[in-house]
Design a protein around this motif. Structure first.
Motif, mmCIF file in Angstrom:
data_model
loop_
_atom_site.group_PDB
_atom_site.id
_atom_site.type_symbol
_atom_site.label_atom_id
_atom_site.label_comp_id
_atom_site.label_asym_id
_atom_site.label_seq_id
_atom_site.Cartn_x
_atom_site.Cartn_y
_atom_site.Cartn_z
ATOM 1 N N UNK A 112 0.822 -1.202 0.000
ATOM 2 C CA UNK A 112 0.000 0.000 0.000
ATOM 3 C C UNK A 112 0.865 1.265 0.000
ATOM 4 N N UNK A 113 1.979 1.220 0.686
ATOM 5 C CA UNK A 113 2.843 2.397 0.757
ATOM 6 C C UNK A 113 3.505 2.728 -0.576
ATOM 7 N N UNK A 114 3.732 1.719 -1.389
ATOM 8 C CA UNK A 114 4.455 1.923 -2.646
ATOM 9 C C UNK A 114 3.635 1.418 -3.832
ATOM 10 N N UNK A 115 2.550 2.098 -4.141
ATOM 11 C CA UNK A 115 1.682 1.664 -5.254
ATOM 12 C C UNK A 115 2.349 1.878 -6.608
ATOM 13 N N UNK A 116 2.025 0.989 -7.537
ATOM 14 C CA UNK A 116 2.574 1.080 -8.896
ATOM 15 C C UNK A 116 1.457 0.857 -9.899
ATOM 16 N N UNK A 117 1.483 1.610 -10.983
ATOM 17 C CA UNK A 117 0.439 1.538 -11.999
ATOM 18 C C UNK A 117 0.672 0.351 -12.927
ATOM 19 N N UNK A 118 -0.235 0.199 -13.878
ATOM 20 C CA UNK A 118 -0.228 -0.951 -14.783
ATOM 21 C C UNK A 118 1.106 -1.123 -15.496
ATOM 22 N N UNK A 119 1.618 -2.346 -15.458
ATOM 23 C CA UNK A 119 2.874 -2.745 -16.090
ATOM 24 C C UNK A 119 4.083 -2.016 -15.508
ATOM 25 N N UNK A 146 5.616 -7.825 -15.722
ATOM 26 C CA UNK A 146 5.861 -7.882 -14.278
ATOM 27 C C UNK A 146 5.135 -9.032 -13.585
ATOM 28 N N UNK A 147 4.394 -9.846 -14.332
ATOM 29 C CA UNK A 147 3.586 -10.898 -13.739
ATOM 30 C C UNK A 147 4.386 -12.109 -13.300
ATOM 31 N N UNK A 148 3.767 -12.911 -12.437
ATOM 32 C CA UNK A 148 4.403 -14.102 -11.860
ATOM 33 C C UNK A 148 3.423 -15.265 -11.921
ATOM 34 N N UNK A 149 3.926 -16.429 -12.282
ATOM 35 C CA UNK A 149 3.159 -17.677 -12.213
ATOM 36 C C UNK A 149 3.884 -18.612 -11.262
ATOM 37 N N UNK A 150 3.327 -18.813 -10.086
ATOM 38 C CA UNK A 150 3.930 -19.688 -9.080
ATOM 39 C C UNK A 150 3.114 -20.965 -8.970
ATOM 40 N N UNK A 151 3.660 -21.955 -8.255
ATOM 41 C CA UNK A 151 2.945 -23.223 -8.149
ATOM 42 C C UNK A 151 3.272 -23.913 -6.830
ATOM 43 N N UNK A 166 -2.241 -6.797 -9.205
ATOM 44 C CA UNK A 166 -1.202 -6.090 -8.456
ATOM 45 C C UNK A 166 -1.221 -4.581 -8.611
ATOM 46 N N UNK A 167 -1.870 -4.033 -9.627
ATOM 47 C CA UNK A 167 -1.673 -2.630 -9.975
ATOM 48 C C UNK A 167 -2.542 -1.691 -9.148
ATOM 49 N N UNK A 168 -2.075 -0.454 -9.042
ATOM 50 C CA UNK A 168 -2.765 0.601 -8.304
ATOM 51 C C UNK A 168 -3.445 1.554 -9.284
ATOM 52 N N UNK A 169 -4.014 2.629 -8.748
ATOM 53 C CA UNK A 169 -4.734 3.621 -9.546
ATOM 54 C C UNK A 169 -4.059 4.992 -9.439
ATOM 55 N N UNK A 170 -4.214 5.839 -10.451
ATOM 56 C CA UNK A 170 -3.661 7.203 -10.401
ATOM 57 C C UNK A 170 -4.544 8.132 -9.571
ATOM 58 N N UNK A 171 -4.598 7.876 -8.262
ATOM 59 C CA UNK A 171 -5.445 8.616 -7.329
ATOM 60 C C UNK A 171 -4.586 9.067 -6.142
ATOM 61 N N UNK A 172 -4.824 10.264 -5.681
ATOM 62 C CA UNK A 172 -4.108 10.764 -4.506
ATOM 63 C C UNK A 172 -4.798 10.279 -3.241
ATOM 64 N N UNK A 173 -4.051 9.664 -2.336
ATOM 65 C CA UNK A 173 -4.643 9.207 -1.079
ATOM 66 C C UNK A 173 -5.039 10.416 -0.237
ATOM 67 N N UNK A 223 -0.332 -8.352 -13.498
ATOM 68 C CA UNK A 223 -0.261 -6.898 -13.624
ATOM 69 C C UNK A 223 -1.464 -6.340 -14.368
ATOM 70 N N UNK A 224 -1.633 -5.041 -14.289
ATOM 71 C CA UNK A 224 -2.458 -4.267 -15.223
ATOM 72 C C UNK A 224 -3.897 -4.737 -15.339
ATOM 73 N N UNK A 225 -4.590 -4.901 -14.216
ATOM 74 C CA UNK A 225 -6.023 -5.164 -14.315
ATOM 75 C C UNK A 225 -6.777 -3.882 -14.639
ATOM 76 N N UNK A 226 -6.335 -2.773 -14.059
ATOM 77 C CA UNK A 226 -7.049 -1.512 -14.223
ATOM 78 C C UNK A 226 -6.938 -0.973 -15.643
ATOM 79 N N UNK A 227 -5.830 -1.228 -16.286
ATOM 80 C CA UNK A 227 -5.608 -0.687 -17.624
ATOM 81 C C UNK A 227 -4.567 -1.533 -18.332
ATOM 82 N N UNK A 228 -4.882 -1.951 -19.547
ATOM 83 C CA UNK A 228 -3.888 -2.663 -20.331
ATOM 84 C C UNK A 228 -4.146 -4.128 -20.570
ATOM 85 N N UNK A 229 -5.287 -4.654 -20.056
ATOM 86 C CA UNK A 229 -5.609 -6.061 -20.295
ATOM 87 C C UNK A 229 -4.498 -6.992 -19.833
#
Length: 474
Positions: A112-119, A146-151, A166-173, A223-229
């Protein structure tokens, strides 16, 4: 009770995966079905990387597995109920451990402290990989940048996937608290920090119970659920290779804390965007006499009105659709001068007939422009992968989620929700294989938790919130 939401996700999601160790039951007894299915998965052309699933399904459908079929016939409802109960009790006990809660809370706060946008989720992905390394969990990286597939599990079938975005939004907290976003103009306002933390928690407990699994759980950090498919990109990279079913959860402020919500069939709508430019003069008409100043404004006004007729007069009233013009720009500060072009943009949502909807939007814009002797161009951003299909829950996967939820929490804690016009790129997974998407409620009006994992969450909740889980608190 302060751990309640954590327990729900870990128990419900992990049991959805861990029940692959349960005996395979009869096809008619869908309440106890595991992850062999009696229908072919819905394959989408975009999922070229998953074509191995077709041969897998042909090789491993129940009719082709005599040993599994014999086990299926010998399994009783009591055995399955006992297995489910043991699974739930063991996971609940692990989830309730203070060290588990503190670990997940620490992970969620860091994300939460270090949000990152799509990709751009490089640090988030690094954090996840370090945690996976510490747990001794294997993974593949990078996928879709930036995605990961673990098992976790045996490495063999059946395969079931759990997904977190994993991605955040371009919004000011908007509030001051110790763990607020440290990146200006970016925040986890949609709960993806909680999704990642919960899936890591599920990974930790699954790893500790790996010896009980008769199959493999795939853990998809997307990655990139909010934007970028991002989901589409993960599929193309092979995230669903051999996977037979997939589940995902989303926190929801529309459900009270502790409530599980979902529905079979269409849950979320398809989504797309359009932008049109309407301009005065189309060639031959320019030679005509008459005042053409401002005709593009009249044409654009007519387009906005006419587009509303698609839903009100053309669509099946039982098949929800939305067409909205959300932006219209024309002219300049010089108000005594008529513009020669208008740009309008908007969005459309539907549960079906998306292609027909696109066609009608384009027809109305171009033909209305002609009425006013104007020209028009329409862009649906198809080359930019901005269109999402509807999210459709497989009926058997939905029933599986519902049963596990009721077994763990009781019948009053599961709610069949109405479809909504929001969109999710989990829809790309649901096009490829049987899938279930469900909600966990986080709404608590008394405490002010009424927004989407709440950019306005109060630091005072830590001492006044018996229903919000510890890992979600400041």
């Amino acid at each position: 009770m302060m751990k309640f939401l954590l327990l729900i996700f870990l128990s419900l999601t992990i049991c959805s995966a861990a029940q692959i160790k349960s005996p395979i039951s009869d096809h008619d007894n869908n309440h106890h079905r595991c992850f062999y299915f009696h229908q072919s998965p819905r394959l989408h052309p975009a999922a070229a990387a998953t074509t191995r699933n077709r041969s897998f399904w042909r090789r491993h459908r129940p009719a082709d597995l005599p040993e599994q079929k014999a086990q299926q016939q010998s399994a009783t409802s009591e055995e399955v109920e006992r297995t489910t109960g043991d699974c739930g009790e063991g996971i609940l006990a692990m989830a309730m451990r203070p060290e588990t809660v503190e670990w997940i809370k620490r992970v969620r706060r860091k994300i939460h402290e270090w949000p990152e946008l799509a990709f751009e989720e490089f640090n988030t992905s690094l954090l996840i990989r370090r945690e996976l390394d510490g747990l001794g969990v294997g993974y593949r990286y990078p996928m879709a940048k930036t995605g990961i597939r673990a098992w976790v599990g045996t490495g063999g079938p059946p395969f079931v996937a759990l997904r977190a975005d994993m991605d955040a939004l371009p919004i000011q907290e908007a509030v001051e608290w110790k763990h607020r976003s440290k990146v200006a103009g970016k925040m986890h306002a949609c709960g993806h920090d909680a999704h990642v933390a919960m899936l890591l928690g599920a990974t930790k407990i699954l790893k500790s119970r790996e010896h009980l699994l008769k199959g493999t759980v795939i853990l998809v950090f997307q990655p990139a659920e909010e934007k970028g498919n991002g989901a589409k990109r993960m599929i193309e990279a092979g995230a669903l290779e051999d996977v037979e079913a997939i589940f995902a959860v989303h926190v929801s402020h529309q459900l009270v804390t502790g409530m599980i919500g979902s529905r079979p069939g269409a849950l979320l709508a398809s989504c797309g965007f359009f932008r049109a430019t309407i301009f005065t003069g189309t060639g031959r008409e320019d030679q005509d006499q008459g005042n053409k100043e401002g005709l593009c404004v009249l044409a654009a006004s007519a387009v906005v009105i006419s587009l509303q007729g698609i839903v009100s007069r053309e669509a099946n009233p039982l098949d929800s659709k939305v067409v909205s013009v959300t932006s219209l720009k024309a002219g300049s500060k010089e108000v005594d001068r008529a513009p020669d072009a208008v740009v309008l943009a908007g969005t459309f949502r539907a549960f079906s007939d998306t292609h027909q909807l696109l066609q009608r939007i384009k027809e109305i814009i171009t033909e209305q422009a002609k009425v006013f002797r104007c020209g028009a161009t329409v862009d649906f951003f198809e080359d930019e992968n901005t269109m999402y299909p509807p999210t459709v829950n497989d009926i058997h996967m939905h029933e599986h989620v519902k049963k596990v939820a009721i077994d763990l929490l009781g019948p009053t804690r599961f709610q069949e929700v109405d479809p909504v016009m929001g969109s999710e790129d989990f829809s790309f997974y649901s096009e490829v294989i049987p899938a279930a998407f469900y909600y966990i409620g986080v709404k608590n009006e008394t405490l002010g938790s009424i927004h989407s994992l709440t950019p306005h969450i109060s630091p005072s909740m830590k001492t006044h919130c018996p229903l919000v889980p510890q890992f979600m608190l400041p």
